[in-house]
Enzyme design. Structure first.
Site, PDB file in Angstrom:
ATOM      1  N   LYS A 114      54.105  45.003  37.160  1.00  0.00           N
ATOM      2  CA  LYS A 114      53.625  43.664  36.797  1.00  0.00           C
ATOM      3  C   LYS A 114      52.171  43.708  36.330  1.00  0.00           C
ATOM      4  O   LYS A 114      51.836  43.169  35.274  1.00  0.00           O
ATOM      5  CB  LYS A 114      53.737  42.730  38.015  1.00  0.00           C
ATOM      6  CG  LYS A 114      53.025  41.399  37.821  1.00  0.00           C
ATOM      7  CD  LYS A 114      53.092  40.526  39.053  1.00  0.00           C
ATOM      8  CE  LYS A 114      51.973  40.750  40.032  1.00  0.00           C
ATOM      9  NZ  LYS A 114      50.710  40.048  39.757  1.00  0.00           N
ATOM     10  N   ASN A 115      51.323  44.340  37.127  1.00  0.00           N
ATOM     11  CA  ASN A 115      49.888  44.284  36.840  1.00  0.00           C
ATOM     12  C   ASN A 115      49.507  45.049  35.583  1.00  0.00           C
ATOM     13  O   ASN A 115      48.425  44.854  35.045  1.00  0.00           O
ATOM     14  CB  ASN A 115      49.080  44.794  38.037  1.00  0.00           C
ATOM     15  CG  ASN A 115      49.065  43.770  39.161  1.00  0.00           C
ATOM     16  OD1 ASN A 115      49.570  42.659  39.000  1.00  0.00           O
ATOM     17  ND2 ASN A 115      48.507  44.141  40.292  1.00  0.00           N
ATOM     18  N   CYS A 173      46.437  33.720  43.344  1.00  0.00           N
ATOM     19  CA  CYS A 173      46.611  33.761  44.793  1.00  0.00           C
ATOM     20  C   CYS A 173      45.352  33.267  45.509  1.00  0.00           C
ATOM     21  O   CYS A 173      44.240  33.539  45.068  1.00  0.00           O
ATOM     22  CB  CYS A 173      46.886  35.187  45.247  1.00  0.00           C
ATOM     23  SG  CYS A 173      48.556  35.738  44.924  1.00  0.00           S
ATOM     24  N   ARG A 203      37.207  35.202  44.422  1.00  0.00           N
ATOM     25  CA  ARG A 203      37.585  35.881  43.186  1.00  0.00           C
ATOM     26  C   ARG A 203      36.867  35.356  41.948  1.00  0.00           C
ATOM     27  O   ARG A 203      37.481  34.823  41.021  1.00  0.00           O
ATOM     28  CB  ARG A 203      39.107  35.824  42.984  1.00  0.00           C
ATOM     29  CG  ARG A 203      39.855  36.460  44.120  1.00  0.00           C
ATOM     30  CD  ARG A 203      41.326  36.420  43.921  1.00  0.00           C
ATOM     31  NE  ARG A 203      41.844  37.605  43.240  1.00  0.00           N
ATOM     32  CZ  ARG A 203      43.116  37.776  42.943  1.00  0.00           C
ATOM     33  NH1 ARG A 203      43.993  36.847  43.208  1.00  0.00           N
ATOM     34  NH2 ARG A 203      43.518  38.877  42.367  1.00  0.00           N
ATOM     35  N   ASP A 249      46.954  45.531  47.799  1.00  0.00           N
ATOM     36  CA  ASP A 249      48.245  44.875  47.554  1.00  0.00           C
ATOM     37  C   ASP A 249      49.362  45.385  48.468  1.00  0.00           C
ATOM     38  O   ASP A 249      50.482  44.875  48.416  1.00  0.00           O
ATOM     39  CB  ASP A 249      48.661  45.060  46.088  1.00  0.00           C
ATOM     40  CG  ASP A 249      47.856  44.160  45.156  1.00  0.00           C
ATOM     41  OD1 ASP A 249      47.079  43.329  45.654  1.00  0.00           O
ATOM     42  OD2 ASP A 249      48.006  44.294  43.923  1.00  0.00           O
ATOM     43  N   ARG A 295      56.892  35.610  41.811  1.00  0.00           N
ATOM     44  CA  ARG A 295      55.837  35.929  40.843  1.00  0.00           C
ATOM     45  C   ARG A 295      55.738  37.440  40.646  1.00  0.00           C
ATOM     46  O   ARG A 295      55.325  37.889  39.584  1.00  0.00           O
ATOM     47  CB  ARG A 295      54.475  35.429  41.360  1.00  0.00           C
ATOM     48  CG  ARG A 295      54.272  33.937  41.225  1.00  0.00           C
ATOM     49  CD  ARG A 295      52.854  33.578  41.608  1.00  0.00           C
ATOM     50  NE  ARG A 295      51.922  34.520  40.996  1.00  0.00           N
ATOM     51  CZ  ARG A 295      50.733  34.825  41.482  1.00  0.00           C
ATOM     52  NH1 ARG A 295      50.301  34.250  42.594  1.00  0.00           N
ATOM     53  NH2 ARG A 295      49.948  35.681  40.874  1.00  0.00           N
TER      54      ARG A 295
HETATM   55  C1  UD1 Z   1      43.813  42.977  40.415  1.00  0.00           C
HETATM   56  C2  UD1 Z   1      45.282  42.874  40.718  1.00  0.00           C
HETATM   57  C3  UD1 Z   1      45.500  42.511  42.173  1.00  0.00           C
HETATM   58  C4  UD1 Z   1      44.770  43.502  43.082  1.00  0.00           C
HETATM   59  C5  UD1 Z   1      43.309  43.633  42.674  1.00  0.00           C
HETATM   60  C6  UD1 Z   1      42.567  44.706  43.443  1.00  0.00           C
HETATM   61  C7  UD1 Z   1      46.297  42.084  38.672  1.00  0.00           C
HETATM   62  C8  UD1 Z   1      46.988  40.987  37.980  1.00  0.00           C
HETATM   63  N1  UD1 Z   1      45.876  41.831  39.909  1.00  0.00           N
HETATM   64  O1  UD1 Z   1      43.238  41.700  40.638  1.00  0.00           O
HETATM   65  O2  UD1 Z   1      46.890  42.527  42.442  1.00  0.00           O
HETATM   66  O3  UD1 Z   1      44.842  43.036  44.410  1.00  0.00           O
HETATM   67  O4  UD1 Z   1      43.214  43.953  41.270  1.00  0.00           O
HETATM   68  O5  UD1 Z   1      43.211  45.922  43.322  1.00  0.00           O
HETATM   69  O6  UD1 Z   1      46.145  43.178  38.141  1.00  0.00           O
HETATM   70  N2  UD1 Z   1      35.124  40.213  41.763  1.00  0.00           N
HETATM   71  C9  UD1 Z   1      33.884  39.629  41.577  1.00  0.00           C
HETATM   72  N3  UD1 Z   1      33.508  39.303  40.302  1.00  0.00           N
HETATM   73  C10 UD1 Z   1      34.291  39.537  39.210  1.00  0.00           C
HETATM   74  C11 UD1 Z   1      35.550  40.130  39.403  1.00  0.00           C
HETATM   75  C12 UD1 Z   1      35.940  40.466  40.696  1.00  0.00           C
HETATM   76  O7  UD1 Z   1      33.149  39.397  42.530  1.00  0.00           O
HETATM   77  O8  UD1 Z   1      33.887  39.203  38.083  1.00  0.00           O
HETATM   78  C13 UD1 Z   1      35.576  40.581  43.141  1.00  0.00           C
HETATM   79  C14 UD1 Z   1      36.805  39.813  43.565  1.00  0.00           C
HETATM   80  O9  UD1 Z   1      36.461  38.572  44.110  1.00  0.00           O
HETATM   81  C15 UD1 Z   1      37.423  40.744  44.577  1.00  0.00           C
HETATM   82  C16 UD1 Z   1      37.054  42.136  44.049  1.00  0.00           C
HETATM   83  O10 UD1 Z   1      35.992  41.934  43.135  1.00  0.00           O
HETATM   84  O11 UD1 Z   1      36.851  40.565  45.837  1.00  0.00           O
HETATM   85  C17 UD1 Z   1      38.183  42.855  43.325  1.00  0.00           C
HETATM   86  O12 UD1 Z   1      38.691  42.019  42.307  1.00  0.00           O
HETATM   87  P1  UD1 Z   1      39.398  42.589  41.002  1.00  0.00           P
HETATM   88  O13 UD1 Z   1      39.476  44.084  41.088  1.00  0.00           O
HETATM   89  O14 UD1 Z   1      38.763  41.990  39.818  1.00  0.00           O
HETATM   90  O15 UD1 Z   1      40.870  42.017  41.172  1.00  0.00           O
HETATM   91  P2  UD1 Z   1      41.785  41.340  40.100  1.00  0.00           P
HETATM   92  O16 UD1 Z   1      41.609  42.030  38.776  1.00  0.00           O
HETATM   93  O17 UD1 Z   1      41.645  39.880  40.178  1.00  0.00           O
END
Ligand code: UD1
Length: 420
Positions: A22-23, A117, A122, A307, A400
């Site tokens: 999915k991701n 979620c 985030r 995850d 999802r």
């Molecule tokens: C993706 C995955 C999700 C997985 C996560 C971490 C998808 C669709 N989702 O989510 O399933 O759990 O990676 O492996 O691929 N953060 C910031 N600022 C930013 C971006 C992120 O502070 O601009 C923080 C987030 O709040 C979080 C951490 O960084 O605490 C990791 O987030 P991130 O790696 O970006 O996760 P996603 O890409 O949202």
């Protein structure tokens, strides 16, 4: 609203095919916006989040055709909108990654701030910082990010303050069409990033270093169509391994990518499972034994994936001994704890990021509620080992991210039914 009824106590055993990731699929679908030629994507999982992304591509004006085998063909020749509306982005945070491709190709994009979620704040500050470094003007107004740039983006050196999967993907896609070289430092190393980079290269991009913490992108003027198959879903694979292990059972997974599951397989072996792998298959056998409690601490790849934290915690709930589960990626990812405790587990939250799990010999069925995607499956794991019939409400979260869950569980001999 759909619910799952699971009668626990059966030992899972059987063979399953792992779905496409999915991701990875979601980001690759967003990446199709980078070219005006047709792109054909295979091994796309049939999931609600994928439908949402396809809907978003359609709403921007791309032509999308899906065949019965979930091969998705996207032709984003001319778009009629460069706006990703709140209604779509709020249901799925991953849709925020259309920002990079739209901006890079069309010089302008408007994307709603994301939902997804409820597992913490985030924010998207790192995405925006990266795009600004590539020369974009960014405004955040009325819940929308408005990004624009006269002419092509320009390559830059970008260092993320923290490791972000989505941020790395957004900047990676934007940089493919930028003028000059972009280096992304402190980049995420997740296998899905490697898959996305390989896809972009198949479209004619020049990306190297994917899978390391420094990704280099030499911008090109245009990208072209290609045909690409999405990698196997490591989270789905790991989830079924954990589910089988929790019941003392066995499972053989085909079309898997064992190389992406190192940290999880290591923990499963510590829990008492025998694991065998080939290039594309994975077999796990618990030989009817109760799992041993194992400490888990989530980390960015190649660490233990956040995850799979909830599912492992559910197994630890019925394991022999006490374990500590530490979440380091998201600040609010223990909502499943109180639901699993409703089944008689003894899990204490020591603080917002640490749970102490006292393994109990048995759980007992009770009605529970799914709270987020992966947490939902932890309730499935708990229900599979609980005595009696557990009703899991709000399983739209599961739909999802897990393809045909009741069919896959039934194939392994679980007693599971979907009710409305
Ligand atoms: C993706 C995955 C999700 C997985 C996560 C971490 C998808 C669709 N989702 O989510 O399933 O759990 O990676 O492996 O691929 N953060 C910031 N600022 C930013 C971006 C992120 O502070 O601009 C923080 C987030 O709040 C979080 C951490 O960084 O605490 C990791 O987030 P991130 O790696 O970006 O996760 P996603 O890409 O949202």
């Amino acid at each position: 609203m759909d619910k799952l009824l699971i009668t626990g106590g059966r030992t899972l055993s059987g063979s399953l095919r792992v779905s496409g990731a999915k991701n990875s699929a979601l980001k690759i679908l967003a990446g199709t916006l980078l070219t005006d030629e047709a792109v054909s994507i295979g091994n796309v999982p049939h999931l609600h989040d994928v439908t949402t992304m396809i809907e978003l591509l359609g709403c921007l004006g791309a032509e999308v055709v899906v065949d019965e085998k979930m091969r998705v063909e996207v032709a984003a020749r001319e778009l009629n909108s460069l706006k990703a509306p709140y209604e779509l982005v709020k249901t799925m945070r991953a849709s925020f990654v259309v920002l990079g491709p739209l901006l890079a190709r069309f010089g302008r994009a408007e994307v709603s701030l994301p939902g997804g979620c409820a597992i913490g704040a985030r924010p998207v500050d790192q995405h925006l910082k990266g795009l600004a470094a590539l020369g974009a003007d960014i405004e955040v107004e009325e819940g929308y990010v408005r990004a624009s740039r006269q002419g092509r983006l320009t390559g830059a050196d970008i260092t993320f303050d923290l490791v972000t999967v989505g941020g790395t993907e957004n900047i990676l896609m934007a940089a493919t069409l930028a003028e000059g070289i972009t280096r992304i430092h402190n980049a995420a190393r997740e296998p899905e990033i490697v898959d996305l980079a390989n896809f972009l290269n198949a479209m004619g991009a020049r990306v190297s270093g994917q899978g390391t913490d420094t990704i280099m992108v030499e911008g090109v003027e245009r990208l072209h169509g290609c045909s690409f198959d999405v990698m196997p879903d490591r989270v789905e694979a790991g989830t079924y391994l954990i589910a089988a292990a929790a019941t003392g059972g066995s499972v053989r997974l085909t079309d898997a990518a064992p190389g992406t599951l190192g940290a999880v397989l290591e923990k499963l072996e510590q829990s008492g499972a025998s694991v065998e792998r080939t290039e594309t298959t994975l077999s796990l056998d618990m030989h009817g034994r109760r799992p041993r409690a194992v400490d888990i601490e989530t980390d960015v790849y190649p660490g233990f994936p956040t995850d799979m934290q909830a599912q492992y915690l559910a197994m630890n709930a019925v394991a022999e001994g006490t374990s500590r589960v530490t979440e380091t990626i998201f600040e609010n990812r223990f909502m499943h704890v109180q639901e699993i405790n409703r089944l008689g587990a003894r899990i204490e939250l020591q603080n917002a990021s640490t749970a102490i799990v006292h393994g109990v010999e048995r759980l007992k069925a009770a009605p529970v509620m799914a709270t987020d995607l992966r947490a939902s499956f932890s309730l499935v794991v708990a229900a599979l080992v609980a005595e009696g019939t557990t009703l899991i409400d709000r399983i739209y979260h599961i739909d999802r991210g897990y393809e045909t869950i009741e069919e896959k569980l039934s194939l392994l001999g679980a007693d599971v039914q979907r009710v409305r």
